[in-house]
Design an enzyme around this catalytic site. Structure first.
Site, mmCIF file in Angstrom:
data_model
loop_
_atom_site.group_PDB
_atom_site.id
_atom_site.type_symbol
_atom_site.label_atom_id
_atom_site.label_comp_id
_atom_site.label_asym_id
_atom_site.label_seq_id
_atom_site.Cartn_x
_atom_site.Cartn_y
_atom_site.Cartn_z
ATOM 1 C CB ILE A 135 -0.938 0.011 1.223
ATOM 2 C CG1 ILE A 135 -1.767 -1.275 1.269
ATOM 3 C CG2 ILE A 135 -1.849 1.235 1.186
ATOM 4 C CD1 ILE A 135 -2.578 -1.564 0.024
ATOM 5 C CE LYS A 136 3.422 4.731 -4.782
ATOM 6 N NZ LYS A 136 3.712 5.421 -6.076
#
Length: 217
Positions: free
Chosen positions: A82-83
């Site tokens: 996840i960014k």
């Protein structure tokens, strides 16, 4: 140094993977939009092309929204990470996700202080944007040097420095000299790294000489 490719173009990813140099992929909403394809199907296909992490960026601006998106994204593929943006909400999400064993790439970093906060929040990667700093007359690579040094001062910090917004091959060279852990590269920069005029001259000379060699019947 690990090489990620910064794109959502599956053809570029497949070509980079075929070179045997690819360790992961970074994407963002702008890159997905350029493909004209649906978000989920694109990410799933990308994740199938590489063994390493694929950064999938949240679009929510609040922590609960980010966590809800992250919960869905990580079901798409085992190598999806996840960014999140380097905001207070983003770091709260980072802390929660990292405590659950989810990989997190904290993006849009422009200072060593921000990088230190992200590391404290458990980020897997911190993404300083060197090109965007260069664009405003700052020294993007100085930021990389500063972050690498700060992290080295505190061995308990495990966050890796992921050099982003790379504009040319010299950025990669400088980052490697500094000791950055990862560079995420547009496909055109990967191609630039192959180029040297003496290589071209050497190939031309070898081919010319080979043409003069008598061939077996």
């Amino acid at each position: 140094m690990k090489f990620f490719i910064d794109t959502a173009d599956v053809d570029e990813i497949a070509e980079a993977a075929a070179l045997g140099i690819l360790d992961g992929v970074t994407t963002n909403p702008s890159l997905i939009a350029k493909t004209g394809r649906k978000h989920k199907e694109t990410i799933i296909e990308i994740c199938g092309l590489v063994d390493g992490p694929v950064s999938v960026e949240v679009t929510a601006e609040d922590t609960d929204g980010m966590l809800a998106q992250a919960e869905e994204f990580v079901t798409w593929a085992d190598n999806a990470i996840i960014k999140v943006p380097l905001t207070q909400a983003g770091l709260k999400a980072c802390k929660k996700l990292s405590s659950q064993g989810v990989g997190v790439n904290v993006t849009l970093c422009f200072s060593a202080n921000q990088a230190l906060l992200a590391a404290k929040a458990g980020a897997t990667y911190i993404s300083p944007f060197v090109g965007r700093l260069d664009d405003i007359g700052a020294e993007g690579m100085q930021l990389i040097e500063d972050i690498v040094q700060v992290y080295a001062n505190y061995p308990a910090l495990s966050t890796e420095v992921l050099v982003a917004s790379v504009r040319h091959a010299n950025h990669v060279h400088q980052a490697a000299l500094i000791g950055a852990h990862v560079a995420t590269l547009p496909f055109k920069v990967i191609n630039q790294m192959f180029k040297h005029p003496l290589t071209d001259v050497g190939i031309e000379k070898f081919n010319a000489d080979w043409a003069k060699v008598p061939k077996d019947a």
